[in-house]
Design an enzyme around this catalytic site. Structure first.
Site, PDB file in Angstrom:
ATOM      1  N   VAL A 131       1.559   6.272  14.319  1.00 50.43           N
ATOM      2  CA  VAL A 131       0.834   5.262  13.512  1.00 50.43           C
ATOM      3  C   VAL A 131       1.433   3.878  13.753  1.00 50.43           C
ATOM      4  CG1 VAL A 131       0.261   4.532  11.158  1.00 50.43           C
ATOM      5  CG2 VAL A 131       0.091   6.935  11.782  1.00 50.43           C
TER       6      VAL A 131
ATOM      7  N   SER B 222      22.930   5.871   4.493  1.00 50.95           N
ATOM      8  CA  SER B 222      21.987   4.898   3.933  1.00 50.95           C
ATOM      9  C   SER B 222      22.638   4.039   2.852  1.00 50.95           C
ATOM     10  CB  SER B 222      20.795   5.637   3.321  1.00 50.95           C
ATOM     11  OG  SER B 222      20.208   6.450   4.294  1.00 50.95           O
TER      12      SER B 222
ATOM     13  N   GLU C 120       9.635   0.841  10.944  1.00 46.77           N
ATOM     14  CA  GLU C 120      10.720   1.823  10.803  1.00 46.77           C
ATOM     15  C   GLU C 120      10.053   3.178  11.006  1.00 46.77           C
ATOM     16  OE1 GLU C 120      12.697   4.619   9.440  1.00 46.77           O
ATOM     17  OE2 GLU C 120      12.719   3.682   7.448  1.00 46.77           O
TER      18      GLU C 120
ATOM     19  N   GLU D 263      10.321  15.695  15.730  1.00 47.75           N
ATOM     20  CA  GLU D 263      10.909  15.646  14.395  1.00 47.75           C
ATOM     21  C   GLU D 263      10.312  16.793  13.561  1.00 47.75           C
ATOM     22  OE1 GLU D 263       9.910  11.905  12.628  1.00 47.75           O
ATOM     23  OE2 GLU D 263      11.852  11.721  11.667  1.00 47.75           O
TER      24      GLU D 263
ATOM     25  N   CYS E 147      13.576  10.315   7.763  1.00 48.59           N
ATOM     26  CA  CYS E 147      13.584   9.926   9.184  1.00 48.59           C
ATOM     27  C   CYS E 147      14.985  10.022   9.769  1.00 48.59           C
ATOM     28  CB  CYS E 147      13.104   8.493   9.338  1.00 48.59           C
ATOM     29  SG  CYS E 147      11.463   8.264   8.726  1.00 48.59           S
TER      30      CYS E 147
ATOM     31  N   LYS F  46       0.868  -1.193   0.000  1.00 49.57           N
ATOM     32  CA  LYS F  46       0.000   0.000   0.000  1.00 49.57           C
ATOM     33  C   LYS F  46       0.897   1.233   0.000  1.00 49.57           C
ATOM     34  CE  LYS F  46      -2.171   2.712   3.154  1.00 49.57           C
ATOM     35  NZ  LYS F  46      -1.982   3.921   2.384  1.00 49.57           N
ATOM     36  N   PRO F  47       0.975   1.939  -1.130  1.00 48.48           N
ATOM     37  CA  PRO F  47       1.818   3.141  -1.155  1.00 48.48           C
ATOM     38  C   PRO F  47       1.119   4.300  -0.442  1.00 48.48           C
ATOM     39  CG  PRO F  47       0.750   2.836  -3.289  1.00 48.48           C
ATOM     40  CD  PRO F  47       0.307   1.680  -2.418  1.00 48.48           C
TER      41      PRO F  47
HETATM   42  C1  SIN Z   1      13.574   7.250   5.752  1.00 54.10           C
HETATM   43  O1  SIN Z   1      13.467   8.457   5.809  1.00 54.10           O
HETATM   44  O2  SIN Z   1      12.797   6.519   6.366  1.00 54.10           O
HETATM   45  C2  SIN Z   1      14.620   6.553   4.931  1.00 54.10           C
HETATM   46  C3  SIN Z   1      15.791   7.340   4.644  1.00 54.10           C
HETATM   47  C4  SIN Z   1      16.887   6.543   3.991  1.00 54.10           C
HETATM   48  O3  SIN Z   1      16.748   5.358   3.678  1.00 54.10           O
HETATM   49  O4  SIN Z   1      17.944   7.127   3.817  1.00 54.10           O
END
Ligand code: SIN
Length: 486
Positions: free
Chosen positions: A240, A449, A258, A389, A292, A182-183
């Site tokens: 959520v 990442s 995540e 955040e 994130c 689900k996008p």
């Molecule tokens: C995210 O914001 O959840 C992922 C960021 C990333 O993979 O660098």
């Protein structure tokens, strides 16, 4: 870039269910807008409960034969999907920028990043080893294997419309699970374009299903309660994530979460400040601060904080804000009006409590959801920006006087996703990295990442890890077989 006088080669506006492009039982559509211009890009189907139930059924029916397929064959199909994506980097990137807003260079990097997970897990599919355990009795043999968990529902956010899907779908498929993806309602077209390429690569019907819907509550309720679904894999907000976790308890579904971060970025007095500033810009302003793992708080030793702040502000003022489709743009618009309002609220709260605005601090003259890259100094723990955040292009700078104070400030949060620190000292490197309660730690770098390392958070930033050799294990169950050999 493709020719604008032709239809986009990868634009799909139907859902992908059971190997077919599907309009929904009662065709409903929703318009998707470009955050850079507000213009409608296209209308996508907006699925209802019956449609999602159909997708669950398709994934459930496809599971037995997909899990039985030898790993090497699944690997070949994933590899073919990877090849298709790599042959369509530019058109995919264009869809990302048009529906999400990030600069086209970042979208191109995202497509390659997404593809890297598919390549990686195509390879890992063949290495899902078990164990032979020395038996506890002479006439017994003990074997441990890894079985796919079953049907996985993946729920992904708008900030990385390709990479977050690939990071979940690739290990799930590699392990032998089937998937309903689900996008995010804001960014369905990237997901559907990936499905079109998976279809082209020959993925069997029902193995991957993509279900756009704006009814996230209906989808959450259905996916967390349906007995045919074994696991939920979610990237998004902590609030959520907690709701999904509670909802999964009724059927004890496996969960990968995540969730949100509140990343500290520490600069010690022995840091290379030029490097630290480059790392800060890369970490903070990537995707307009909407990741994130973006640095959310800059903790800088008092003796170097003025120099760091002025060097950072000089870089930040040079960032070019604009429509991500234009070459040379560093920062696109924020995703929507409420994202801008949150950023404004954080900046205003900080200034009202004594922070100093070094640059930015307001909406960009381009209007819409553009926000001027911002640096604040004199930030302290009483301010919202130190605890929540921001998810926007604001760098708040706090100071510290000792290593212990830096660690205490850094860990003063329920989040534990990513942290960054700059020091040239080998001893401090060990002390600080071990003291940081974070799943991901960047030393002298603002970019962490990669598909080859485990991505995920401690504390309330999540459950499980994505990427690396660990990422596939979360889509498996251990099975122990005890055989009596007579
Ligand atoms: C995210 O914001 O959840 C992922 C960021 C990333 O993979 O660098």
């Amino acid at each position: 870039m493709f020719d604008h006088s032709m239809p986009h080669p990868l634009l799909r506006t139907e859902a992908f269910i059971g190997g077919n492009w599907y309009r929904g039982e009662r065709e409903r559509r929703t318009a998707i807008s470009n955050p850079a211009t507000g213009a409608v890009l296209a209308e996508v189907v907006d699925l209802q409960q019956k449609d999602l139930e159909w997708a669950v059924q398709c994934a459930y029916q496809a599971f037995p034969s997909w899990r039985r397929m030898v790993a090497g064959q699944r690997a070949l199909l994933l590899r073919a999907w990877y090849d298709e994506i790599m042959q369509h980097v530019e058109p995919l990137a264009e869809i990302i920028t048009l529906e999400q807003g990030k600069p086209i260079t970042e979208s191109i990097a995202e497509v390659r990043y997404a593809a890297s997970f598919i390549e990686w897990f195509a390879e890992e599919a063949k290495r899902l080893y078990g164990e032979l355990v020395p038996p506890h009795m002479a006439d017994k043999r003990i074997m441990v294997t890894r079985q796919p968990v079953g049907v996985v529902a993946s729920i992904t956010p708008w900030n990385f419309p390709a990479a977050m899907i690939a990071r979940k779908v690739a290990p799930a498929l590699a392990a032998g699970c089937t998937v309903i993806a689900k996008p995010a309602p804001q960014t369905p077209f990237t997901a559907l374009a990936l499905a079109a390429l998976a279809e082209k690569a020959g993925l069997p019907a029902g193995v991957l299903n993509v279900v756009p819907t704006t009814d996230s509550e209906m989808a959450g309720n259905l996916l967390t309660s349906d007995l045919r679904i074994a696991k939920i894999s979610f990237t998004g907000s902590t609030a959520v994530g907690k709701k999904l976790m509670a909802a999964c308890s009724g059927t004890l579904k496996r969960l990968s979460l995540e969730l949100g971060g509140n990343a500290p970025f520490l600069v010690f007095d022995d840091a290379n400040l030029e490097d630290a500033v480059q790392g800060a810009v890369a970490s903070k302003y990537r995707n307009a601060g909407q990741t994130c793992v973006c640095a959310n708080r800059f903790l800088v030793h008092r003796s170097v904080s003025d120099v760091f702040a002025s060097k950072l502000a000089a870089e930040v003022q040079n960032l070019r804000v604009g429509n991500g489709m234009m070459r040379g743009v560093d920062q696109g618009p924020l995703i929507n009006e409420s994202a801008v309002q949150k950023v404004e609220a954080h900046v205003q709260d900080a200034i009202s409590k004594g922070a100093t605005l070094v640059c930015g601090g307001k909406r960009h003259p381009l209007g819409g959801t553009y926000f001027t890259p911002t640096v604040l100094t004199g930030v302290n723990r009483t301010m919202l920006i130190a605890h929540e955040e921001t998810f926007g292009p604001v760098a708040p700078i706090m100071t510290f006087d000792s290593d212990q104070e830096a660690i205490d400030l850094a860990n003063d949060t329920r989040a534990g996703l990513a942290a960054y620190f700059y020091t040239e000292s080998y001893q401090r490197f060990w002390r600080i990295s071990e003291a940081l309660d974070y799943g991901i730690v960047g030393h002298n770098t603002g970019l962490i990442s990669t598909e080859i390392a485990p991505f995920g958070g401690m504390k309330e930033s999540g459950v499980g890890r994505e990427g690396s050799r660990h990422g596939i294990l979360d889509y498996t169950e251990l099975q122990y077989i005890c055989s009596h050999i007579g």
